[in-house]
Design a protein around this motif. Structure first.
Motif, short mmCIF file in Angstrom:
data_model
loop_
_atom_site.label_atom_id
_atom_site.label_comp_id
_atom_site.label_asym_id
_atom_site.label_seq_id
_atom_site.Cartn_x
_atom_site.Cartn_y
_atom_site.Cartn_z
N SER A 1 0.84 -1.20 0.00
CA SER A 1 0.00 0.00 0.00
C SER A 1 0.87 1.24 0.00
CB SER A 1 -0.96 0.02 1.20
OG SER A 1 -0.23 0.04 2.41
N THR B 1 -2.56 -4.78 -7.39
CA THR B 1 -2.36 -3.83 -6.29
C THR B 1 -2.16 -2.43 -6.82
OG1 THR B 1 -1.36 -5.63 -5.01
CG2 THR B 1 -1.06 -3.40 -4.18
N GLU C 1 -4.29 0.78 -5.63
CA GLU C 1 -3.65 1.91 -4.96
C GLU C 1 -3.81 3.20 -5.76
OE1 GLU C 1 -2.15 1.74 -1.68
OE2 GLU C 1 -3.57 0.10 -1.99
N ARG D 1 -7.13 4.43 -4.83
CA ARG D 1 -7.12 5.02 -3.48
C ARG D 1 -6.64 6.47 -3.53
NH1 ARG D 1 -3.31 2.86 0.21
NH2 ARG D 1 -4.38 4.10 1.79
#
Length: 615
Positions: free
Chosen positions: A166, A428, A432, A435
């Motif tokens: 993250s 991922t 991310e 996000r």
């Protein structure tokens, strides 16, 4: 519904390097791998209707990405076969089997098992082999992890904990600020987006357009077998790059017809599709010649370029700049790009371009453009096996640039090449990136991508709430079966309360058939977003509602479909069947490959409407 959509989602965006993984491994475990159809199942490079329908029923793909023809039940068998092959290949390396032997096996199976031409296999396997050799001799190899990374778009998964990383994101997201659009009398600016030029300096009118290779319309392929196989002068629907004179004609038209442009966004891919014969020298030539062409027509306004997957040789393979030997590094490309980009981007700090091909630059006080290297999140990049954890610290850099912009009261437009919602993105990285978009939704007022060659969009969500939109522009290259196109945006302009929002966009095309028959080019406006789709504005909520309205209204969707393929006549001839219809709805609602909730919602809405209509 879930099974069917997920099956089709697994077909999205498989890169050439992923196929060559099977090339390198098929000789070791060919009996364990399920059969699937290569892109060259079509004789003499003539796309038939069945193949086009397969592509249209699949998620939006990069145009060179082959579409595997397998069902969901075969995914586990494919992944298991890959794992067995990786384990066997690792053992061969441990036993000292020569690299030359493995390359020879790869070439053989590339041609015999996967259906590529001998010419393609001999070239591309040679290009990719040093990367595989380096990874297999310098990194621990875990078969399930390896296949879960490089075969991700085919449904393979990895459970290695280091793959779930993250980005640290600043706390303190401000309250969401409602966007108040300007009155029609307020000032606006016009901005050009071009993408996927793929210029081929070796394009030869009258040459063989049905050569059986990934790139035709070159003298090297000999005489065309029939008059119908002759390459057209202004570009060809088949596997052919962009003639330089066609691009020059387009740029001259743009400068003549759009004299009020403020700047240009250029979202990547300058090298044509001769993927088997790229080199540092060839790619740098294309970077230089295409940049000089663009510079010649836009000497008086800024141009903001983006790095694409085709700029690198071999295609897609961007290594971690902090962990790669010099002979495999991308420094040669970054240096070439930095030299060219510094001429067209005012006040460019080239340090991040030299490091990894991304940059951040202010345009005017309170307004900034950030260009990302989306290749560090592209699953076709085999280097991601070595390190997928925010390669080059790019997303951390992006987050920090956005945080600084927020502190300074700046609004931002983001540019990239590969849209973040494609299934070919690393899981991922896609999550991310989304996000970051959610955190900085107040200041990100537009995102602009290319890569797919189609005319499309992706809506970003925070839960059920639409928060952003990615504009995916059509290509200039017709590769393949598309008309060349470009786009003009109308954007909220210079005023104290400017939103920097896209207020409308218009897309222009040149019909290849008409140009071929008349030998005259005619660039014309195909549509404006507001007029064609009946939109009051182009806020994220409006794009979300467009997706829902298309689920209810097949006639409205058909308007979108024509624009999606830039009215490419071969596509229009076969149309968009029900599975194609559903997949397009799914694509526009998906910005995170891990989150298909909005996709499923749109599909279910369509199915419910179908039931009501039948009753």
């Amino acid at each position: 519904m879930h099974i069917e959509i997920q099956r089709r989602k697994t077909m999205r965006g498989q890169g050439v390097a992923e196929k060559i993984l099977l090339v390198a491994l098929a000789s070791l475990a060919v009996s364990a791998l399920p059969a699937w159809e290569p892109s060259f199942l079509l004789k003499e490079n003539v796309l038939n209707d069945d193949y086009l329908r397969i592509r249209l029923r699949s998620p939006s793909l990069g145009p060179e990405d082959p579409v595997p023809a397998f069902e969901e039940a075969n995914v586990q068998a494919m992944c298991l076969g890959c794992e067995l092959a990786v384990a066997f290949l690792k053992e061969e390396f441990d036993l000292g089997v020569s690299n030359e032997t493995l390359i020879a096996e790869g070439k053989l199976f590339c041609a015999t098992a996967l259906g590529y031409t001998k010419n393609f296999c001999n070239g591309y396997v040679e290009l990719l082999a040093p990367i595989f050799y380096y990874i297999f001799t310098h990194d621990p190899i875990y078969p399930a992890d390896f296949c879960g990374m490089v075969m991700s778009s085919n449904g393979c998964n990895t459970t290695r904990p280091e793959r779930d990383w993250s980005v640290e994101i600043h706390d303190g997201k401000p309250p969401v600020i409602p966007i108040i659009l300007p009155d029609p009398t307020e000032p606006t600016i016009k901005v050009l987006q071009i993408s996927d030029t793929h210029m081929d300096p070796l394009y030869a009118p009258g040459s063989n357009a049905q050569c059986g290779e990934q790139l035709c319309c070159r003298s090297e392929w000999g005489e065309p077998p029939t008059p119908d196989a002759e390459a057209w002068f202004w570009g060809d629907y088949r596997y052919c790059g962009s003639p330089p004179w066609m691009l020059e004609d387009m740029l001259a038209h743009i400068r003549s017809e759009h004299q009020d442009l403020s700047y240009v966004m250029w979202t990547g891919d300058v090298v044509p599709h001769n993927m088997w014969s790229t080199s540092k020298e060839w790619n740098m030539r294309l970077v230089k010649e295409t940049n000089e062409m663009i510079q010649a027509y836009f000497q008086d306004i800024p141009v903001f370029p983006v790095i694409g997957n085709h700029e690198m040789s071999p295609i897609d393979q961007y290594p971690d700049p902090d962990n790669v030997p010099a002979e495999l590094a991308a420094d040669w490309l970054y240096e070439s790009l930095a030299a060219q980009w510094a001429r067209v981007i005012p006040d460019l700090d080239i340090s991040t371009v030299l490091y990894a091909g991304f940059y951040s630059v202010p345009i005017t006080p309170g307004f900034r453009i950030i260009s990302v290297n989306s290749m560090f999140g592209y699953g076709a990049d085999v280097w991601l096996y070595q390190n997928s954890n925010d390669v080059a610290h790019e997303l951390a850099w992006l987050e920090n640039e956005l945080w600084k912009a927020e502190q300074e009261g700046e609004l931002v437009h983001l540019l990239g090449h590969i849209p973040p919602g494609l299934l070919s993105n690393e899981r991922t990285w896609s999550r991310e990136y989304n996000r970051i978009i959610r955190r900085y939704e107040n200041i990100i007022r537009g995102q602009f991508f290319g890569h797919t060659h189609y005319d499309e969009f992706e809506v970003f969500h925070d839960g059920d709430r639409p928060i952003g939109v990615a504009y995916v522009a059509p290509s200039q290259t017709p590769w393949y079966y598309l008309n060349p196109a470009y786009r003009i945006y109308t954007i909220d302009g210079e005023r104290p309360e400017t939103t920097r929002m896209v207020l409308d966009h218009s897309t222009y095309v040149m019909n290849l058939t008409e140009a071929h028959e008349t030998n005259v080019t005619r660039w014309f406006e195909l549509y404006s977003a507001k007029d064609a789709y009946g939109m009051q504005s182009l806020k994220p909520e409006d794009w979300h509602q467009l997706g829902l309205r298309m689920a209810d209204d097949r006639t409205l969707f058909d308007v979108y479909w024509r624009n999606f393929v830039s009215i490419g006549e071969p596509y229009l001839a076969i149309g968009c069947d029900d599975l194609c219809y559903e997949q397009r709805l799914c694509d526009v609602m998906t910005s995170d490959r891990n989150d298909l909730d909005a996709c499923y919602g749109a599909i279910q809405r369509k199915k419910n409407f179908d039931k009501i209509s039948r009753n």
